[in-house]
Scaffold this motif. Structure first.
Motif, PDB file in Angstrom:
ATOM      1  N   UNK A 141       0.825  -1.203   0.000  1.00  0.00           N
ATOM      2  CA  UNK A 141       0.000   0.000   0.000  1.00  0.00           C
ATOM      3  C   UNK A 141       0.862   1.258   0.000  1.00  0.00           C
ATOM      4  N   UNK A 142       1.984   1.224   0.710  1.00  0.00           N
ATOM      5  CA  UNK A 142       2.888   2.372   0.714  1.00  0.00           C
ATOM      6  C   UNK A 142       3.492   2.599  -0.667  1.00  0.00           C
ATOM      7  N   UNK A 143       3.843   1.528  -1.361  1.00  0.00           N
ATOM      8  CA  UNK A 143       4.404   1.663  -2.699  1.00  0.00           C
ATOM      9  C   UNK A 143       3.369   2.259  -3.659  1.00  0.00           C
ATOM     10  N   UNK A 146       3.033   6.019  -2.857  1.00  0.00           N
ATOM     11  CA  UNK A 146       4.158   6.786  -3.377  1.00  0.00           C
ATOM     12  C   UNK A 146       4.075   6.933  -4.891  1.00  0.00           C
ATOM     13  N   UNK A 147       3.750   5.831  -5.574  1.00  0.00           N
ATOM     14  CA  UNK A 147       3.697   5.859  -7.026  1.00  0.00           C
ATOM     15  C   UNK A 147       2.572   6.767  -7.521  1.00  0.00           C
ATOM     16  N   UNK A 148       1.430   6.713  -6.861  1.00  0.00           N
ATOM     17  CA  UNK A 148       0.303   7.560  -7.253  1.00  0.00           C
ATOM     18  C   UNK A 148       0.640   9.032  -7.086  1.00  0.00           C
ATOM     19  N   UNK A 149       1.276   9.384  -5.983  1.00  0.00           N
ATOM     20  CA  UNK A 149       1.648  10.782  -5.762  1.00  0.00           C
ATOM     21  C   UNK A 149       2.749  11.233  -6.710  1.00  0.00           C
ATOM     22  N   UNK A 150       3.614  10.303  -7.117  1.00  0.00           N
ATOM     23  CA  UNK A 150       4.627  10.637  -8.114  1.00  0.00           C
ATOM     24  C   UNK A 150       3.957  10.953  -9.457  1.00  0.00           C
ATOM     25  N   UNK A 161       9.523   4.405 -13.189  1.00  0.00           N
ATOM     26  CA  UNK A 161       9.813   2.965 -13.215  1.00  0.00           C
ATOM     27  C   UNK A 161      11.206   2.675 -12.676  1.00  0.00           C
ATOM     28  N   UNK A 162      12.164   3.495 -13.051  1.00  0.00           N
ATOM     29  CA  UNK A 162      13.537   3.297 -12.563  1.00  0.00           C
ATOM     30  C   UNK A 162      13.620   3.549 -11.065  1.00  0.00           C
ATOM     31  N   UNK A 163      12.960   4.622 -10.594  1.00  0.00           N
ATOM     32  CA  UNK A 163      12.966   4.971  -9.165  1.00  0.00           C
ATOM     33  C   UNK A 163      12.334   3.863  -8.324  1.00  0.00           C
ATOM     34  N   UNK A 164      11.245   3.261  -8.840  1.00  0.00           N
ATOM     35  CA  UNK A 164      10.532   2.224  -8.095  1.00  0.00           C
ATOM     36  C   UNK A 164      11.135   0.837  -8.282  1.00  0.00           C
ATOM     37  N   UNK A 171       4.449  -1.402 -16.090  1.00  0.00           N
ATOM     38  CA  UNK A 171       4.003  -1.815 -14.755  1.00  0.00           C
ATOM     39  C   UNK A 171       3.571  -0.639 -13.889  1.00  0.00           C
ATOM     40  N   UNK A 172       3.907   0.588 -14.304  1.00  0.00           N
ATOM     41  CA  UNK A 172       3.507   1.763 -13.517  1.00  0.00           C
ATOM     42  C   UNK A 172       1.991   1.838 -13.341  1.00  0.00           C
ATOM     43  N   UNK A 173       1.233   1.394 -14.354  1.00  0.00           N
ATOM     44  CA  UNK A 173      -0.224   1.538 -14.298  1.00  0.00           C
ATOM     45  C   UNK A 173      -0.852   0.730 -13.179  1.00  0.00           C
ATOM     46  N   UNK A 174      -0.176  -0.333 -12.741  1.00  0.00           N
ATOM     47  CA  UNK A 174      -0.727  -1.144 -11.656  1.00  0.00           C
ATOM     48  C   UNK A 174      -0.638  -0.431 -10.301  1.00  0.00           C
ATOM     49  N   UNK A 175       0.174   0.600 -10.231  1.00  0.00           N
ATOM     50  CA  UNK A 175       0.361   1.332  -8.977  1.00  0.00           C
ATOM     51  C   UNK A 175      -0.236   2.742  -9.043  1.00  0.00           C
TER      52      UNK A 175
END
Length: 367
Positions: A141-143, A146-150, A161-164, A171-175
């Motif tokens: 949930x934390x990931x 973070x990804x949504x706010x990014x 994608x590189x940062x995560x 795969x970004x769309x899943x977060x």
């Protein structure tokens, strides 16, 4: 013979040499203890722990003492790490302990099935959910958060994608938990522009800000910082400032009037540096070595931060103004070294490749 009670303590290196001399003279342990001014048990313990097969050696005894002290420090440090997530200990301001996934999850939600589960970090600080129940979170949930706010902040897909640490950009769309309305509003804001937006307009709709938008005649995209935008070329050299508050004294950093939250952060930084300066001045008044250097550095730093803050607050400064510190206030180590050797610090104009040529080679239009 003294009748004063003597408590156990470790021998010094000098006492160990004295102990060896007394042993060579055939003195008893009690006589040696009286001469050294220690308890007999101290002498006995020293001989039992540090004697060699061929007798007592003070050098070897001193070496063993150093090794034992070092190992004891390591054991204590390891113990501290295990106590980091103990129910009776409050979280520390910082720690050298690198938690495992299980330790992290145990701090985010109650471990079900354990007889004495550790308290979560929310329980230790007394935080509850909106309905009064305990807060339960997972590291996943934390990931996602973070990804949504990014995504909301405008981070580009490749960098996210590189940062995560994701193998694929897709795969970004899943977060990404932004609503459809959020995404549509972002697209609408961009489509309203009839011409290239200014740096401030681009920032407000989370668009990339090019070097040209900041007045820098170079191809590339600026990096956002806590206080503005950075135009340093990281492909050439790493940042010698280390980022953070030192950005405010860097000639490659720009503050922009109207950039959200920037002025508030600069004001807070000004107060922090002012407090540090007062402490340094007090230390210099007490003649503490090196404090005068800190007074000079912090005073110079505070002057630049205060000047930028005043310019951003001034009504005479238009919204969207890009504010730099003078380049001569922040000469690079390379430039200083060249100047000291009377070497040129600027390339000859005829040797420069034109901007249009570079743009053509890179396949960039309107760079």
């Amino acid at each position: 013979m003294s009748t004063q009670t003597k408590h156990y303590k470790q021998l010094t290196q000098g006492q160990r040499y004295q102990l060896q001399a007394l042993l060579d003279n055939g003195q008893s342990q009690q006589a040696i203890a009286d001469t050294l001014g220690v308890n007999k048990s101290t002498v006995s313990r020293e001989l039992n722990r540090n004697s060699e097969p061929d007798g007592y050696c003070p050098e070897a005894a001193e070496k063993r003492k150093t090794e034992r002290k070092k190992n004891a420090h390591k054991a204590k440090k390891t113990g501290d790490q295990h106590r980091e997530f103990n129910n009776t200990a409050q979280p520390r301001e910082f720690s050298w302990c690198l938690p495992s996934v299980n330790q992290l999850n145990a701090q985010l939600s109650m471990r079900v099935g354990l007889k004495n589960p550790p308290k979560t970090i929310f329980q230790r600080f007394g935080f509850k959910d909106e309905d009064g129940s305990d807060i339960y979170l997972t590291s996943h949930q934390l990931r996602v958060w973070l990804s949504t706010n990014a995504e909301r902040g405008g981070m580009d897909a490749w960098q996210l994608a590189r940062w995560a640490g994701r193998a694929r950009i897709a795969d970004n769309r899943h977060y990404d938990l932004r609503t459809q309305e959020e995404r549509e509003e972002q697209v609408k804001a961009i489509m309203l522009f009839e011409e290239r937006p200014t740096a401030l307009e681009a920032i407000k709709v989370n668009l990339p800000v090019s070097y040209k938008d900041l007045g820098v005649n170079r191809i590339g995209i600026a990096d956002p910082t806590v206080y503005g935008m950075c135009v340093h070329d990281f492909s050439m050299t790493p940042c010698i400032k280390g980022g953070g508050e030192e950005c405010m004294t860097c000639k490659e950093h720009a503050c922009i009037k109207g950039m959200p939250k920037t002025l508030e952060r600069i004001k807070l930084l000004e107060e922090n540096v002012k407090s540090q300066l007062h402490k340094a001045e007090a230390a210099a008044g007490d003649l503490i070595f090196g404090a005068d250097r800190w007074v000079t550095h912090l005073g110079w730093k505070l002057a630049h931060i205060r000047t930028v803050r005043q310019m951003m607050e001034s009504e005479a400064t238009p919204e969207g103004t890009v504010i730099w510190i003078p380049p001569e206030h922040d000469p690079s180590p390379t430039k200083r070294a060249l100047e000291q050797r009377d070497l040129k610090t600027k390339p000859d104009e005829e040797e420069l490749v034109s901007e249009s040529t570079i743009a053509m080679l890179m396949g960039i239009d309107n760079a």
